[in-house]
Each structure stands twice: as C-alpha cells, then as structure tokens.
Design a protein around this motif. Structure first.
Motif, short mmCIF file in Angstrom:
data_model
loop_
_atom_site.label_atom_id
_atom_site.label_comp_id
_atom_site.label_asym_id
_atom_site.label_seq_id
_atom_site.Cartn_x
_atom_site.Cartn_y
_atom_site.Cartn_z
N PRO A 14 6.14 -1.64 -0.37
CA PRO A 14 5.02 -1.36 0.54
C PRO A 14 5.21 -1.91 1.94
CG PRO A 14 4.30 -2.66 -1.40
CD PRO A 14 5.71 -2.27 -1.64
N CYS B 274 5.01 0.53 5.08
CA CYS B 274 4.03 0.35 6.16
C CYS B 274 4.72 0.20 7.51
CB CYS B 274 3.13 -0.86 5.87
SG CYS B 274 1.99 -0.53 4.51
N LEU C 116 -2.31 6.29 2.08
CA LEU C 116 -1.75 5.11 1.40
C LEU C 116 -2.63 4.76 0.19
CD1 LEU C 116 -0.75 2.86 4.44
CD2 LEU C 116 0.78 3.49 2.56
N TYR D 201 -1.27 4.95 -3.67
CA TYR D 201 -1.20 3.73 -4.49
C TYR D 201 -2.23 3.72 -5.62
CZ TYR D 201 2.57 1.54 -1.99
OH TYR D 201 3.81 1.26 -1.49
N TYR E 243 0.86 -3.35 -3.02
CA TYR E 243 0.27 -2.79 -1.80
C TYR E 243 -1.06 -3.47 -1.51
CZ TYR E 243 -2.23 0.24 1.38
OH TYR E 243 -2.95 0.72 2.43
N GLU F 253 -3.96 -3.25 1.81
CA GLU F 253 -4.17 -2.48 3.05
C GLU F 253 -3.91 -3.29 4.32
OE1 GLU F 253 -8.04 -1.32 1.88
OE2 GLU F 253 -9.03 -2.79 3.16
#
Ligand SMILES: Nc1ncnc2c1ncn2[C@@H]1O[C@H](COP(=O)(O)OP(=O)(O)OP(=O)(O)O)[C@@H](O)[C@H]1O
Ligand SMILES: [Mg+2]
Length: 240
Positions: free
Chosen positions: A73, A77, A195, A199, A212, A214
């Motif tokens: 992740p 990102c 995302l 996920y 993951y 945010e």
C-alpha cells in the motif's frame, strides 16, 4: 464497467466505444498530452457508424490494482500521488477541455433526464433512509453546495484500473474521456474511493490485502484531507 470493447494485441490496444462527447474528449486529450504526460501513443483514430476506434500503444508496467501494488500500500499510494502531482504540474492555460463544475452539473442533469444514472452502482448511504430521496434531490443539493474550485488538469476518473505504474512512478494514464480542467479534489475523491473499494475486497474476492490505511494516501500527497470536498465529489460522481 462500461460498454467498451478493448482488443489487446502484443504492444497495442484498440478501444472501441460509442462515438460521443466523451470518446471525442478522450482522443482530444490524449493528443494534447502527448509528450506532456505518460499517455499512450496514438497510432490511429477513426469514427465509423457511430463508433470510435482508438488504436494506441499498450502501457508499460502494471495496473495499479494488480496484486503487486495492492500488497504494497505504501508504494501504491506513492504511485497514485506521483500521478496526481504530475497532472497538477501541467500548465492549463491552453488545455482544450473544461470539465469544471458548471459543465459537470449540466452533464449530471442530462444524465438524470435521460435515465443514465446507474442506481445499482452507488454508495450504500447516498440514497434511502439516511441519504437523498432521489438523483434530482441530490443534484439540487450539489447545485446549492458548490465548493470553490482549485482548478488543475484533472484526470476525471482517477481510479486504480486507469493508472499504470513501474515501481512508484506512473507509466500510463488511460481512460481520458473526462480529462480536462477541474477541481483537484475531484481526482483526490475518486482515488480515495477507489482505494477504499479495492481494499474492501469488493473486486478481488479471493485475495485479502492488509496494511492499507487511508492516511498513507494523504501522507504521500502531502495534503490534509478536506472531507467536505471529498464527500461532494463522491456524491457528484453518483450521477455519472
Ligand atoms: N493503452 C492501454 N494499455 C494497457 N491496457 C489498457 C490500455 N487501454 C485500456 N487498457 C485496459 O482496458 C481496460 C479498460 O480500458 P478503459 O479504462 O480505457 O475503458 P473503460 O471502459 O472506459 O473503463 P471503465 O471500466 O473504467 O469504464 C483498462 O482498465 C486496462 O486494463
Ligand atoms: Mg477505465
């Protein structure tokens, strides 16, 4: 998810879709962005019998929803943030497409009037008991609560299957039908939602990806989340 055919050859792709404003915009913006951003090379473009045929180069690397990225992740990102920063670095003074709120709200109205809103594919709280009565009520709210726009070059559908990468750098931006000048928060919101959906296991039901959170995405972007704007653009996208 759309009614599009994509024919995949060794190093080229043909995208066949209904000829309309969006397919025309995709071609126009792919042309405009040649040499400015990593978009596919255009080999040929034809319109025939209300269909458009775009023959383009195949993107190098992997789609950002591929397991290699989903398992990392932080790298994912960083890749997504790299793509957004590259979009925002483009000078928009001669950009041939304007996708800012007056245009998007008019399109949303057209979609409602023509029954084009896909109510089976919305977030669970948008409509119903705790949400809006119907698309028309949502549109009214969107008109009355227009945020100030921070205009940049916006991809318009900045979700994981539309972004290709090699390590943490973008190698391909595709699906440019909604690309043009718009608020930077439009892409941030769609990316944040994409995302979350990826996920959540919504698309790849047999594999679970962990790690993951945010905050990773906003850390890589170097921006504090503006939740009001994120909510606004996710709600607006329900009408497309
Ligand atoms: N130039 C390309 N290089 C590699 N893969 C591509 C390319 N163009 C399309 N694809 C593949 O085809 C898929 C669909 O293409 P695209 O996103 O342009 O169409 P779409 O129907 O508008 O998609 P959506 O499902 O987002 O509505 C992409 O997610 C990607 O997997
Ligand atoms: Mg796509």
């Amino acid at each position: 998810m759309s009614e599009v055919s994509v024919l995949i050859c060794e190093d080229k792709i043909v995208k066949v879709q209904e000829y309309n404003e969006e397919s025309e915009n995709e071609y126009r913006m792919m042309q405009y962005l040649q040499g400015r951003l990593p978009v596919p090379f255009i080999h040929a473009y034809e319109v025939s019998n209300d269909k458009s045929y775009l023959l383009m180069g195949k993107c190098k690397g992997e789609m950002s929803c591929a397991p290699e990225y989903m398992q990392n992740p932080r790298v994912l990102c960083r890749l997504l943030a790299d793509g957004l920063k590259r979009l925002w670095s483009i000078d928009i003074s001669d950009c041939p497409s304007n996708q800012s709120l007056p245009y998007k709200l008019a399109q949303a109205a057209y979609n409602i009037e023509n029954g084009l809103v896909d109510l089976d594919n919305v977030e669970p709280d948008t409509f119903g008991e705790n949400g809006f009565k119907n698309p028309a009520e949502l549109l009214q709210w969107l008109r009355e609560n227009r945020p100030d726009e921070e205009l940049v070059l916006s991809h318009g559908d900045y979700c994981l299957p539309n972004i290709f990468g090699v390590h943490d750098k973008v190698s391909g931006l595709i699906d440019l039908g909604k690309t043009g000048i718009a608020d930077k928060w439009c892409d941030i919101a769609i990316c944040y939602r994409s995302l979350s959906h990826n996920y959540s296991g919504r698309y790849q039901k047999n594999i679970t990806f962990t790690g993951y959170d945010e905050s990773l995405f906003f850390q890589e972007l170097g921006i504090e989340p503006n939740w009001e704007k994120i909510r606004y653009y996710i709600l607006l996208d329900e009408l497309f």
